[in-house]
Scaffold this motif. Structure first.
Motif, PDB file in Angstrom:
ATOM      1  N   ARG A   1      -7.119  -0.791  -9.473  1.00 23.99           N
ATOM      2  CA  ARG A   1      -5.869  -1.200  -8.845  1.00 23.99           C
ATOM      3  C   ARG A   1      -4.646  -0.615  -9.551  1.00 23.99           C
ATOM      4  O   ARG A   1      -3.524  -0.989  -9.285  1.00 23.99           O
ATOM      5  CB  ARG A   1      -5.750  -2.736  -8.790  1.00 23.99           C
ATOM      6  CG  ARG A   1      -6.770  -3.386  -7.868  1.00 23.99           C
ATOM      7  CD  ARG A   1      -6.575  -2.938  -6.420  1.00 23.99           C
ATOM      8  NE  ARG A   1      -7.529  -3.497  -5.507  1.00 23.99           N
ATOM      9  CZ  ARG A   1      -8.671  -2.939  -5.146  1.00 23.99           C
ATOM     10  NH1 ARG A   1      -9.043  -1.778  -5.651  1.00 23.99           N
ATOM     11  NH2 ARG A   1      -9.472  -3.504  -4.292  1.00 23.99           N
ATOM     12  N   THR A   2      -4.904   0.333 -10.455  1.00 23.46           N
ATOM     13  CA  THR A   2      -3.834   1.021 -11.170  1.00 23.46           C
ATOM     14  C   THR A   2      -4.164   2.507 -11.164  1.00 23.46           C
ATOM     15  O   THR A   2      -5.283   2.885 -11.466  1.00 23.46           O
ATOM     16  CB  THR A   2      -3.769   0.542 -12.642  1.00 23.46           C
ATOM     17  OG1 THR A   2      -3.641  -0.876 -12.674  1.00 23.46           O
ATOM     18  CG2 THR A   2      -2.610   1.170 -13.370  1.00 23.46           C
TER      19      THR A   2
ATOM     20  N   SER B   1      -4.660  -1.440  -1.341  1.00 24.84           N
ATOM     21  CA  SER B   1      -4.921  -2.801  -1.815  1.00 24.84           C
ATOM     22  C   SER B   1      -5.161  -3.787  -0.685  1.00 24.84           C
ATOM     23  O   SER B   1      -5.792  -4.823  -0.885  1.00 24.84           O
ATOM     24  CB  SER B   1      -3.728  -3.313  -2.642  1.00 24.84           C
ATOM     25  OG  SER B   1      -3.535  -2.533  -3.779  1.00 24.84           O
ATOM     26  N   ALA B   2      -4.620  -3.488   0.471  1.00 24.40           N
ATOM     27  CA  ALA B   2      -4.689  -4.423   1.596  1.00 24.40           C
ATOM     28  C   ALA B   2      -6.109  -4.536   2.134  1.00 24.40           C
ATOM     29  O   ALA B   2      -6.909  -3.618   2.047  1.00 24.40           O
ATOM     30  CB  ALA B   2      -3.749  -3.970   2.707  1.00 24.40           C
TER      31      ALA B   2
ATOM     32  N   LYS C   1       8.445   5.959  -3.078  1.00 23.57           N
ATOM     33  CA  LYS C   1       8.131   5.059  -1.965  1.00 23.57           C
ATOM     34  C   LYS C   1       6.739   5.347  -1.406  1.00 23.57           C
ATOM     35  O   LYS C   1       6.014   4.424  -1.025  1.00 23.57           O
ATOM     36  CB  LYS C   1       9.165   5.196  -0.841  1.00 23.57           C
ATOM     37  CG  LYS C   1      10.544   4.701  -1.198  1.00 23.57           C
ATOM     38  CD  LYS C   1      11.488   4.955  -0.030  1.00 23.57           C
ATOM     39  CE  LYS C   1      12.927   4.754  -0.423  1.00 23.57           C
ATOM     40  NZ  LYS C   1      13.840   5.146   0.656  1.00 23.57           N
TER      41      LYS C   1
ATOM     42  N   HIS D   1      -0.507   2.595  -2.784  1.00 21.80           N
ATOM     43  CA  HIS D   1      -1.048   1.425  -3.488  1.00 21.80           C
ATOM     44  C   HIS D   1      -1.160   0.226  -2.546  1.00 21.80           C
ATOM     45  O   HIS D   1      -2.202  -0.425  -2.482  1.00 21.80           O
ATOM     46  CB  HIS D   1      -0.164   1.068  -4.683  1.00 21.80           C
ATOM     47  CG  HIS D   1      -0.449  -0.278  -5.248  1.00 21.80           C
ATOM     48  ND1 HIS D   1      -1.563  -0.531  -6.030  1.00 21.80           N
ATOM     49  CD2 HIS D   1       0.211  -1.456  -5.121  1.00 21.80           C
ATOM     50  CE1 HIS D   1      -1.565  -1.813  -6.367  1.00 21.80           C
ATOM     51  NE2 HIS D   1      -0.504  -2.389  -5.831  1.00 21.80           N
ATOM     52  N   ASP D   2      -0.093  -0.067  -1.828  1.00 20.25           N
ATOM     53  CA  ASP D   2      -0.093  -1.231  -0.934  1.00 20.25           C
ATOM     54  C   ASP D   2      -1.164  -1.122   0.146  1.00 20.25           C
ATOM     55  O   ASP D   2      -1.884  -2.086   0.422  1.00 20.25           O
ATOM     56  CB  ASP D   2       1.286  -1.419  -0.285  1.00 20.25           C
ATOM     57  CG  ASP D   2       2.352  -1.854  -1.281  1.00 20.25           C
ATOM     58  OD1 ASP D   2       2.005  -2.307  -2.399  1.00 20.25           O
ATOM     59  OD2 ASP D   2       3.549  -1.714  -0.943  1.00 20.25           O
ATOM     60  N   CYS D   3      -1.268   0.047   0.752  1.00 23.01           N
ATOM     61  CA  CYS D   3      -2.271   0.239   1.813  1.00 23.01           C
ATOM     62  C   CYS D   3      -3.684   0.165   1.266  1.00 23.01           C
ATOM     63  O   CYS D   3      -4.563  -0.449   1.877  1.00 23.01           O
ATOM     64  CB  CYS D   3      -2.062   1.572   2.516  1.00 23.01           C
ATOM     65  SG  CYS D   3      -0.560   1.661   3.499  1.00 23.01           S
TER      66      CYS D   3
ATOM     67  N   TYR E   1      -9.702   2.772  -5.316  1.00 25.84           N
ATOM     68  CA  TYR E   1      -9.545   1.393  -4.857  1.00 25.84           C
ATOM     69  C   TYR E   1     -10.847   0.852  -4.273  1.00 25.84           C
ATOM     70  O   TYR E   1     -11.100  -0.341  -4.345  1.00 25.84           O
ATOM     71  CB  TYR E   1      -8.380   1.292  -3.874  1.00 25.84           C
ATOM     72  CG  TYR E   1      -7.034   1.271  -4.584  1.00 25.84           C
ATOM     73  CD1 TYR E   1      -6.201   0.171  -4.497  1.00 25.84           C
ATOM     74  CD2 TYR E   1      -6.606   2.348  -5.353  1.00 25.84           C
ATOM     75  CE1 TYR E   1      -4.976   0.143  -5.155  1.00 25.84           C
ATOM     76  CE2 TYR E   1      -5.395   2.332  -6.009  1.00 25.84           C
ATOM     77  CZ  TYR E   1      -4.581   1.225  -5.910  1.00 25.84           C
ATOM     78  OH  TYR E   1      -3.377   1.207  -6.570  1.00 25.84           O
TER      79      TYR E   1
ATOM     80  N   LEU F   1       4.069   3.966  -3.793  1.00 25.72           N
ATOM     81  CA  LEU F   1       3.929   2.511  -3.616  1.00 25.72           C
ATOM     82  C   LEU F   1       3.197   2.182  -2.308  1.00 25.72           C
ATOM     83  O   LEU F   1       2.386   1.257  -2.271  1.00 25.72           O
ATOM     84  CB  LEU F   1       5.302   1.833  -3.632  1.00 25.72           C
ATOM     85  CG  LEU F   1       5.999   1.839  -4.989  1.00 25.72           C
ATOM     86  CD1 LEU F   1       7.446   1.362  -4.846  1.00 25.72           C
ATOM     87  CD2 LEU F   1       5.240   0.978  -5.996  1.00 25.72           C
ATOM     88  N   ALA F   2       3.471   2.946  -1.257  1.00 20.41           N
ATOM     89  CA  ALA F   2       2.783   2.720   0.024  1.00 20.41           C
ATOM     90  C   ALA F   2       1.287   2.997  -0.111  1.00 20.41           C
ATOM     91  O   ALA F   2       0.458   2.265   0.451  1.00 20.41           O
ATOM     92  CB  ALA F   2       3.394   3.582   1.121  1.00 20.41           C
TER      93      ALA F   2
ATOM     94  N   ALA G   1      -3.618  -1.445   7.601  1.00 19.24           N
ATOM     95  CA  ALA G   1      -3.217  -0.845   6.330  1.00 19.24           C
ATOM     96  C   ALA G   1      -4.130   0.318   5.980  1.00 19.24           C
ATOM     97  O   ALA G   1      -3.675   1.354   5.491  1.00 19.24           O
ATOM     98  CB  ALA G   1      -3.221  -1.884   5.214  1.00 19.24           C
TER      99      ALA G   1
END
Length: 174
Positions: free
Chosen positions: A76-77, A98-99, A88, A94-96, A71, A91-92, A104
């Motif tokens: 982003r993939t 990306s933030a 879960k 990825h979200d963290c 990242y 996904l976390a 995050a």
């Protein structure tokens, strides 16, 4: 690629380790749509991305433990083995990653330290062990991982016990 109209990807893994110039030439293939890194060499991956630009979709494929690195260079993939056990958490990650906020990134550092890096250290014990560990983790969390195919070996009872202990803190993510 010439035998199909479907999109194809380059998967750089093991001995298929492409130089930036080679990927640039391959990017001229009309239905080449993506490049998946399986090497974990972020320096080379970044050089390839710089050379080819946004012509291809970039996929981090060497593991959840490289999410911060991927990242940081604009990926982003990524492919996630952890998603087989704890989607879960995947996904976390990825979200963290990306933030753009410090909280995050702090959460990402905690996820890496407390969950991802210990699992990946366990998986790194021997060649091919990654698959054995993830299948056993699926079985131990009530999913159907099943046995590995030869020449790989399933975990021993002692290794399963150790993995069960490693996975106890994962309860909230399952």
């Amino acid at each position: 690629a010439g035998s199909t109209k479907r999109g194809v990807i380059i998967y750089s893994r093991d001995y298929a380790n492409f130089a930036p110039g080679a990927v640039e030439r391959l990017a001229m293939i009309p239905n080449l749509v993506a490049f998946k890194d399986g090497q974990g060499d972020l320096r080379r991956f970044q050089q390839i991305m710089e050379r080819v630009g946004d012509r291809l979709h970039w996929i981090g494929g060497a593991g959840d433990d490289l999410v911060p690195g991927y990242y940081s260079i604009g990926i982003r993939t990524y492919t996630s083995s952890i998603a087989n056990v704890a989607p879960k958490m995947s996904l976390a990650l990825h979200d963290c990653a990306s933030a753009l906020t410090a909280p995050a990134h702090d959460e990402l550092a905690c996820l890496m330290r407390d969950f991802v890096l210990p699992l990946y250290a366990f998986r790194a014990r021997r060649k091919g062990y990654e698959v054995s560990v993830m299948k056993a983790a699926m079985d131990l969390t009530g999913q159907a991982g099943g046995r590995v195919r030869p020449p790989l070996n399933d975990l021993t009872r002692d290794e399963q016990k150790e993995l069960r202990t490693l996975l106890k803190p994962w309860k909230a993510w399952l």
